[in-house]
Design a protein around this motif. Sequence first.
Motif, PDB file in Angstrom:
ATOM      1  N   ALA A 278       0.858  -1.182   0.000  1.00 61.07           N
ATOM      2  CA  ALA A 278       0.000   0.000   0.000  1.00 61.07           C
ATOM      3  C   ALA A 278       0.896   1.235   0.000  1.00 61.07           C
ATOM      4  N   LEU A 279       0.383   2.309  -0.574  1.00 58.04           N
ATOM      5  CA  LEU A 279       1.097   3.584  -0.586  1.00 58.04           C
ATOM      6  C   LEU A 279       0.335   4.576   0.282  1.00 58.04           C
ATOM      7  N   PHE A 280       1.068   5.245   1.183  1.00 55.08           N
ATOM      8  CA  PHE A 280       0.474   6.260   2.045  1.00 55.08           C
ATOM      9  C   PHE A 280       1.279   7.546   1.926  1.00 55.08           C
ATOM     10  N   SER A 281       0.596   8.677   1.962  1.00 53.51           N
ATOM     11  CA  SER A 281       1.334   9.941   1.936  1.00 53.51           C
ATOM     12  C   SER A 281       2.176  10.101   3.192  1.00 53.51           C
ATOM     13  N   THR A 282       1.654   9.638   4.325  1.00 54.54           N
ATOM     14  CA  THR A 282       2.390   9.613   5.591  1.00 54.54           C
ATOM     15  C   THR A 282       1.957   8.345   6.324  1.00 54.54           C
ATOM     16  N   HIS A 283       2.681   8.009   7.395  1.00 55.80           N
ATOM     17  CA  HIS A 283       2.158   6.945   8.249  1.00 55.80           C
ATOM     18  C   HIS A 283       0.978   7.509   9.049  1.00 55.80           C
ATOM     19  N   THR A 284       0.351   6.656   9.827  1.00 55.49           N
ATOM     20  CA  THR A 284      -0.900   7.040  10.483  1.00 55.49           C
ATOM     21  C   THR A 284      -0.716   7.509  11.919  1.00 55.49           C
ATOM     22  N   GLY A 285       0.521   7.731  12.344  1.00 56.89           N
ATOM     23  CA  GLY A 285       0.783   8.066  13.740  1.00 56.89           C
ATOM     24  C   GLY A 285       1.062   9.530  13.991  1.00 56.89           C
ATOM     25  N   GLY A 286       0.045  10.369  13.895  1.00 57.01           N
ATOM     26  CA  GLY A 286       0.208  11.756  14.305  1.00 57.01           C
ATOM     27  C   GLY A 286       0.461  12.745  13.186  1.00 57.01           C
ATOM     28  N   LEU A 287       0.230  12.361  11.939  1.00 59.53           N
ATOM     29  CA  LEU A 287       0.446  13.270  10.810  1.00 59.53           C
ATOM     30  C   LEU A 287      -0.838  13.494  10.019  1.00 59.53           C
TER      31      LEU A 287
END
Length: 274
Positions: free
Chosen positions: A43-52
């Motif tokens: 999967a591609l994410f613009s950022t990780h899901t931890g606080g951004l």
Amino acid sequence: MKYIAPKTVLCIHDLSGAGRCSMAAAAPVLAAMGHQPILLPTALFSTHTGGLGQPAAQMCGGYGPAALQHYRELGLQIDCIYSGYLAGTGDQELVRRAFEFWPEALKIVDPVLGDGGRFYTGMEDKLPGVRELCRGADMILPNLTEACLLLGLPQPQQELDQAGAGALAEELAGLCGQTVVTGLPQGRHLACAGGGKERFVVQRLRIDRSYPGTGDLFASVLVGALLRGNAVSAAADAAAGFVAEAIENTDPAANPALGVWFEPLLGRLAGRGV
């Protein structure tokens, strides 16, 4: 100088554009240690899901199976299959297929399920599939939360001593022959413990700062060190030491959600005997 062929590592992880985690940590670390990472993003994410904030996301869908088939047709030798965060059951099947295509490869699963005593969002229903992947692996690298989830145990209400840490790692060895459990609190220290073929506990002084991606960094250094021929205990010690160095190298005033500043330290991995 004698030429030493790099080990080829098939990395099955998500890729975050910003934030030093998952494949963004695995690829540079393994390359710096002299190996050839083959990157297979789930999967591609613009950022990780931890606080951004809420990241833009794109699941890779049919790309993974097509890529695996292409690599097989090319006759690529895969020395190690190293998996991390798997967003869905299709990604779990992708790892299983890789295991079948390259049965002689070292199979290492980082069973990304949760942290801090709870599941990551959306991972509860992935537990049975991740547990099955662990049974097919040569080594698993859970944190304390994931170790308890895999075993169906309650999260510990007090810190583990060395005997308790060793017992937890050894119990996991019934699921997978070799385990390294990370993030074990022991007073002023954090520890990792190995169970199975090689039993050990490695301690590092606890640094009172927390960053996402340090588990990925630990796992990637450990994999790289194993592929250099190191014992599991030596690889775990090197990985714990590098993570501690990376935290110390990070400006305390920097946004912790962007992870630790490990990039300036990559040359040390290249020059080390681990």
